[in-house]
Design a protein around this motif. Structure first.
Motif, PDB file in Angstrom:
ATOM      1  N   UNK A  10     -13.090   7.548  -2.480  1.00  0.00           N
ATOM      2  CA  UNK A  10     -11.873   8.283  -2.807  1.00  0.00           C
ATOM      3  C   UNK A  10     -11.503   8.101  -4.276  1.00  0.00           C
ATOM      4  N   UNK A  11     -12.027   7.082  -4.917  1.00  0.00           N
ATOM      5  CA  UNK A  11     -11.783   6.764  -6.321  1.00  0.00           C
ATOM      6  C   UNK A  11     -10.289   6.767  -6.628  1.00  0.00           C
ATOM      7  N   UNK A  12      -9.588   5.811  -6.089  1.00  0.00           N
ATOM      8  CA  UNK A  12      -8.134   5.798  -6.283  1.00  0.00           C
ATOM      9  C   UNK A  12      -7.732   5.494  -7.717  1.00  0.00           C
ATOM     10  N   UNK A  13      -6.498   5.868  -8.031  1.00  0.00           N
ATOM     11  CA  UNK A  13      -5.932   5.503  -9.326  1.00  0.00           C
ATOM     12  C   UNK A  13      -5.082   4.250  -9.197  1.00  0.00           C
ATOM     13  N   UNK A  14      -5.115   3.652  -8.036  1.00  0.00           N
ATOM     14  CA  UNK A  14      -4.285   2.494  -7.744  1.00  0.00           C
ATOM     15  C   UNK A  14      -5.207   1.296  -7.742  1.00  0.00           C
TER      16      UNK A  14
ATOM     17  N   UNK B 278       0.846  -1.193   0.000  1.00  0.00           N
ATOM     18  CA  UNK B 278       0.000   0.000   0.000  1.00  0.00           C
ATOM     19  C   UNK B 278       0.878   1.238   0.000  1.00  0.00           C
ATOM     20  N   UNK B 279       0.571   2.168  -0.872  1.00  0.00           N
ATOM     21  CA  UNK B 279       1.225   3.476  -0.860  1.00  0.00           C
ATOM     22  C   UNK B 279       0.156   4.479  -1.276  1.00  0.00           C
ATOM     23  N   UNK B 280       0.549   5.681  -1.596  1.00  0.00           N
ATOM     24  CA  UNK B 280      -0.441   6.683  -1.962  1.00  0.00           C
ATOM     25  C   UNK B 280      -1.235   6.207  -3.163  1.00  0.00           C
ATOM     26  N   UNK B 281      -2.543   6.315  -3.062  1.00  0.00           N
ATOM     27  CA  UNK B 281      -3.409   5.830  -4.118  1.00  0.00           C
ATOM     28  C   UNK B 281      -3.719   6.903  -5.164  1.00  0.00           C
ATOM     29  N   UNK B 282      -3.160   8.114  -4.951  1.00  0.00           N
ATOM     30  CA  UNK B 282      -3.402   9.235  -5.877  1.00  0.00           C
ATOM     31  C   UNK B 282      -4.888   9.304  -6.228  1.00  0.00           C
ATOM     32  N   UNK B 283      -5.672   9.439  -5.189  1.00  0.00           N
ATOM     33  CA  UNK B 283      -7.122   9.385  -5.352  1.00  0.00           C
ATOM     34  C   UNK B 283      -7.639  10.475  -6.271  1.00  0.00           C
ATOM     35  N   UNK B 284      -8.709  10.177  -6.981  1.00  0.00           N
ATOM     36  CA  UNK B 284      -9.364  11.211  -7.785  1.00  0.00           C
ATOM     37  C   UNK B 284     -10.166  12.144  -6.894  1.00  0.00           C
ATOM     38  N   UNK B 285     -10.554  11.670  -5.748  1.00  0.00           N
ATOM     39  CA  UNK B 285     -11.306  12.486  -4.803  1.00  0.00           C
ATOM     40  C   UNK B 285     -10.523  12.520  -3.497  1.00  0.00           C
ATOM     41  N   UNK B 286      -9.375  13.209  -3.501  1.00  0.00           N
ATOM     42  CA  UNK B 286      -8.456  13.041  -2.379  1.00  0.00           C
ATOM     43  C   UNK B 286      -8.912  13.780  -1.126  1.00  0.00           C
ATOM     44  N   UNK B 287      -9.015  13.028  -0.030  1.00  0.00           N
ATOM     45  CA  UNK B 287      -9.415  13.652   1.224  1.00  0.00           C
ATOM     46  C   UNK B 287      -8.312  14.568   1.753  1.00  0.00           C
TER      47      UNK B 287
ATOM     48  N   UNK C 145      -2.044  19.314  -3.526  1.00  0.00           N
ATOM     49  CA  UNK C 145      -3.108  19.411  -4.530  1.00  0.00           C
ATOM     50  C   UNK C 145      -2.897  18.339  -5.566  1.00  0.00           C
ATOM     51  N   UNK C 146      -3.884  18.160  -6.412  1.00  0.00           N
ATOM     52  CA  UNK C 146      -3.782  17.134  -7.434  1.00  0.00           C
ATOM     53  C   UNK C 146      -3.415  17.781  -8.756  1.00  0.00           C
ATOM     54  N   UNK C 147      -2.379  17.250  -9.367  1.00  0.00           N
ATOM     55  CA  UNK C 147      -1.930  17.773 -10.651  1.00  0.00           C
ATOM     56  C   UNK C 147      -2.795  17.202 -11.768  1.00  0.00           C
ATOM     57  N   UNK C 148      -2.773  17.816 -12.950  1.00  0.00           N
ATOM     58  CA  UNK C 148      -3.617  17.333 -14.050  1.00  0.00           C
ATOM     59  C   UNK C 148      -3.325  15.900 -14.469  1.00  0.00           C
TER      60      UNK C 148
END
Lengths: 312, 414, 248
Positions: A302-306, A165-174, A185-188
């Motif tokens: 959180x809709x992760x990208x992982x 487990x590591x950062x999931x780079x969530x699309x909806x990051x808490x 912040x989330x980059x493009x």
């Protein structure tokens, strides 16, 4: 007090000089605010000079280049190496995603240490961005019964499977939502980044992250000069100061130049996959089509990208 | 006008500096504690937060727990304001100012606890709107910074005005003060609700992520804050010549009884939800009340807190024990302890134990953390003492306006 | 039970009992609560301090001394592992700009061992009988569907420098994936797409693959267990391990 004043004071509703009331209010308020600001801001060297600096993202390109050059000079001096700090922007038409094959992961932790090597994490006190959890096959994924401290002779153990487990780079990051100073912040391209020169170390993001992906520099991080990776990114693996939060950035200094993250390349069983979700021919899209993916704690939206998957 | 302010400031300083041996002894003790805490804080500044026992797994602990408790204390000043000014109940109106003074001291302590908790206090200015980058409306901690500062300013302005006009023997401006006082009611509810939302909004921590967390915070604040005041009032009327009627104390105690009932009821509702629904989230409550896998550090405290709260509630409920000052004070100390544990250890720590990946790290504070905490509490007591020292003579005089100003103030000092 | 005594009942008519008269601090109107309040406060403070110092024990809690996570390791402690992962030169040159993506396969391990096989086998007689090898290659443990398969199902008996597909096509060892893919079709497809096995290089450009045989011994393909690297430091040891290194 003079008699005249006292007489005025004893009239009806009190004195009517509005100037005095305003002055009182303003002076009291200002005194209070000054006291509060002084106590909150604290005293520090370079206070004025840093006061003039705003968040990195709001700076002009010239000022950014200046700051990057300053940082390169500072790091190169400190570590006696030639350190570069890049500011590589995200690529157009790219949204990163990550795949992890839990049918293959053997829990060897080479990804953990490759990440430490690549991303200049503190050696002491030790910081690991990736945490490999050992689960029992019979129980499935049950975080409360998992452990990160397994130490068998050989892996994989016959009755266990492993979940890194590591950062999931969530699309909806808490974490981005709760940061009081917009230091993260989330980059493009999907990577959630931290500006280590802006973070105040309040650790709200650490409370908010459901995946335990964020790590704090409890004291000055130390990396032996010979072990430093000199190829760094401002928002990623450059040497961090104490008192701020850090986390996996999908090896932003590599992936924005097209290279795989370090963990992907070192995994001896090829359990880690990475690519551009917007590219139909990418391995990520293939695995989402052909394998069944799932995410951790999906009920938290959180809709992760992982994506974890199981390839037979 | 400036002359008036100047004389007020100088006069207040004089009042603060004139005192008997007991007063100076008290100040000396507090001063020592402040030094003890400040030296520990310096250690923390140079070495980093590693001198605490907070780690990634439990990243908020002693400091934030105390901060949460003290926000409740600051909010509870409103307990005195509501009856005083809404119901125009005279016995409380005279002493409502002490609630404001307690609020000011508590807010100062709150801000200090946050300051010592952040990793980079030198970057705290990033929290300022316009100069920094305060993340509104999204960040609840951002809102907390805003409303706490606003509440502090509000209380300082109200107190400042009341003392300033009292000092100069003028009646205070009702049209100025009363709206502010009325506004301080929603402001007090606001600061505590926002602080509760800092926790309640965190989906990653199911122990906190509950809709009734904000009502629970308010209920427990309204128990503990006035408890402190009741004891302080008894000390004040014993050591100074300020008049505080028993009726005022009993009325506050009665209101506290209602708050305690609500506190226990909401707690019961939470317990029902956890144990009956029996989801995975129960593990945090289990850790707190019965221990898990041999991790039992918090269990005695959880039960002590619950027992103390229930006994305090009974003591306050029954009019006989409420009116008896011995049982009343016992009840006050019990509810203070109960809420202190509930808002401190029994909120922050179980929320983070086990952590998001199921790990149990048992946190206990280090000596450094306790020293810093003690120093901050000493600062709070110091602020409150000095403010009372200034306020009491002024309040005395404002009741007897025909006497001479300064000599009267001096005579009023113990 | 009202233990206040007469003083409290008079409260409604006379207000002197609950207020200290001016100029008489600590006078003779001591309220019953005051002394008990002092006692209560003192007891409370003492109990709080005792509690506080009793919970502030140091130490590391419930961790056995031989449990994992008590020592801090870093990559430098494992010199046998190459964390830098040099790319193949063609891949490094191709880089991200290589839109088509150079897909290279690293050299087969077979070429490092006995190659070329024909050095011995060119003149040797071919014995196609299925048997346990005794003279040479007896170190090879065959455990790849041993009931149905043996050496010549993959190796070309007529020319040991090549492998033989089911339809008779001969391939080199560097294309051994074609042979494996005959039976392991789904794995082969995944491998081609990059899902199976490790790749190095550029996610949007040139990449290098490994052969099946790089990870799976074709004679006994079951992936061998390996030694794991050490666990992370437990939080209660974080400071101790940091200071340890600092002191060295």
């Amino acid at each position: 007090m003079s008699d005249a004043d006292r007489d005025r004071a004893n009239q009806g509703d009190g004195f009517e000089r509005s100037v005095d009331r305003r002055a009182l209010l303003i002076s009291t308020g200002l005194t209070a605010m000054a006291a509060v600001s002084a106590s909150v801001a604290g005293a520090s060297t370079g206070f004025v000079e840093r006061l003039l600096r705003t968040r990195f993202t709001e700076l002009s390109p010239e000022r950014k280049a200046e700051i990057l050059a300053d940082l390169e000079r500072e790091y190169s001096e400190r570590y006696a190496r030639t350190v570069t700090v890049a500011d590589t922007p995200p690529m157009d038409g790219v949204e990163f995603a990550y795949g992890l094959d839990i049918a293959r992961c053997v829990g060897c932790r080479r990804c953990v240490y490759a990440c430490v090597h690549e991303n200049n994490q503190s050696r002491d006190p030790q910081i690991h961005w990736i945490r490999v959890l050992r689960m029992e096959k019979e129980r499935g994924i049950e975080l409360a019964e998992s452990t990160a401290y397994y130490e068998p002779e050989l892996v994989p153990e016959p009755d266990a499977f492993y979940l890194p487990v590591a950062c999931q780079q969530c699309r909806n990051p808490a974490c981005v939502k709760v940061c009081p100073v917009k230091a993260t912040w989330q980059e493009p391209d999907g990577i959630v980044v931290i500006d280590s020169d802006w973070c105040i170390g309040c650790r709200c993001c650490m409370s908010a992250c459901p995946y335990g992906a964020r790590h704090f520099n409890w004291t000055e991080p130390t990396i032996p000069s010979a072990e430093l990776n000199p190829d760094t990114h401002y928002l990623g693996n450059r040497p961090r100061p104490k008192g701020i939060v850090e986390k996996c950035t999908f090896c932003i200094h590599r992936t924005r130049k097209g290279r795989y993250p370090a963990c992907v390349e070192i995994c001896p069983v090829g359990a880690r996959k990475f690519g551009n979700l917007l590219d139909e021919t990418s391995e990520m899209r293939y695995l989402m089509r052909e394998k069944r993916v799932f995410v951790l704690k999906e009920e938290l939206n959180t809709r992760p990208r992982f994506y974890y998957f199981y390839a037979t | 006008m400036v002359q008036d302010i100047f004389s007020f400031v100088v006069g207040s300083a004089r009042l603060a500096l004139r005192g008997g041996r007991l007063y100076y002894a008290w100040l000396a003790v507090l001063g020592l504690l402040v030094v003890w805490g400040a030296t520990a804080w310096w250690q923390q500044i140079t070495q980093g937060l590693i001198v605490t026992n907070m780690r990634d797994q439990v990243s908020w602990a002693f400091y934030i727990g105390n901060f949460t408790f003290l926000v409740g204390v600051a909010a509870a000043a409103v307990m005195l304001v509501i009856p005083a000014y809404i119901y125009d109940w005279k016995p409380i109106k005279e002493i409502a100012i002490f609630g404001e003074l307690l609020a000011v001291s508590a807010i100062v302590m709150c801000m200090l606890f946050v300051l010592v908790d952040v990793g980079r206090p030198d970057r705290a200015w990033h929290l300022m709107p316009f100069f920094g980058s305060l993340n509104l409306p999204s960040s609840l901690l951002g809102w907390d910074v805003l409303v706490l500062n606003a509440y502090l300013v509000l209380n300082v302005v109200i107190v400042g005005h009341l003392l300033f006009t009292g000092f100069h023997k003028r009646p205070y401006r009702r049209r100025f003060v009363v709206p502010l006082l009325l506004f301080s009611i929603p402001a007090a509810v606001g600061i505590h609700t926002v602080t509760a939302f800092v926790y309640a909004g965190v989906a990653a921590r199911p122990f906190w992520n509950s809709a009734i967390l904000a009502p629970r915070f308010l209920a427990s604040a309204f128990c503990s804050g006035p408890a402190i005041l009741l004891i302080l009032f008894q000390i004040l009327r014993r050591t100074t010549s300020i008049e505080i009627k028993n009726e005022a104390i009993w009325k506050i105690a009665e209101l506290m009884a209602y708050a305690m009932f609500l506190n226990l009821f909401l707690f019961g509702a939470e317990i029902f939800r956890e144990y009956y629904s029996n989801t995975h989230h129960l593990i945090h409550t289990q850790y707190l009340f019965s221990g898990i896998h041999g991790h039992r550090a918090l269990v005695p405290f959880a039960w002590a807190s619950l027992t103390a709260s229930v006994i305090a509630f009974l003591l306050f409920l029954v009019p006989a024990t409420r009116r008896n000052l011995v049982t009343l004070n016992l009840g006050c100390l019990l509810i203070y302890s109960g809420v202190y544990i509930e808002k401190g250890m029994a909120l922050v720590i179980p929320g983070m134990t086990p952590d998001t990946l199921g790990e149990f790290y048992e946190y206990v504070p280090t000596l450094t953390e306790v020293r810093i905490g003690a120093g901050i509490f000493a600062i709070g007591f110091l602020v409150f003492t000095v403010l009372c020292k200034i306020a009491i003579p002024i309040l005395q005089e404002s009741e007897d306006p025909e006497e001479e100003e300064l000599p009267q103030a001096e005579a009023a000092l113990p | 039970m009202d233990t206040g005594g007469a003083g409290y009942r008079e409260v409604k008519t006379v207000t002197n009992h609950d207020r200290q008269p001016q100029g008489e601090p600590g006078g003779d109107r001591l309220l019953p609560g005051s002394a008990s309040l002092a006692v209560l406060l003192i007891v409370f403070i003492i109990l709080s301090l005792l509690t506080l110092f009793s919970i502030m024990r140091g130490g590391t809690g419930h961790v056995a001394s031989d449990a994992g996570g008590t020592k801090a390791f870093s990559p430098i402690d494992f010199p046998e592992i190459d964390f830098d992962r040099e790319l193949m030169p063609e891949v490094a040159d191709g880089g991200a700009a290589d839109a088509e993506g150079t897909y290279l396969v690293r050299q087969s391990l077979a070429y490092e061992d006995y190659f070329p096989c024909t050095d011995c086998h060119a003149e040797m007689e071919v014995n196609r009988e299925r048997r346990q090898l005794e003279e040479m290659h007896d170190d090879i443990e065959l455990n790849h569907g041993p009931a149905d398969r043996w050496c010549f199902d993959c190796h070309n008996p007529d020319d040991r420098d090549s492998l033989r597909l089911a339809n008779g096509t001969l391939i080199g060892f560097d294309e051994s994936y074609r042979l494996c893919g005959q039976c392991h079709g789904t794995i082969f497809r995944d491998w081609r797409e990059g899902i199976h096995g490790r790749r190095e290089g550029y996610w949007n450009g040139a990449k290098s693959y490994l052969l099946c045989a790089h990870c799976h011994n074709p004679h006994a393909p079951h992936f061998q267990a390996i030694e794991p690297l050490p666990p992370p430091v437990r939080p209660q040891f974080l400071r101790a391990t940091a200071e340890e290194v600092h002191d060295e």
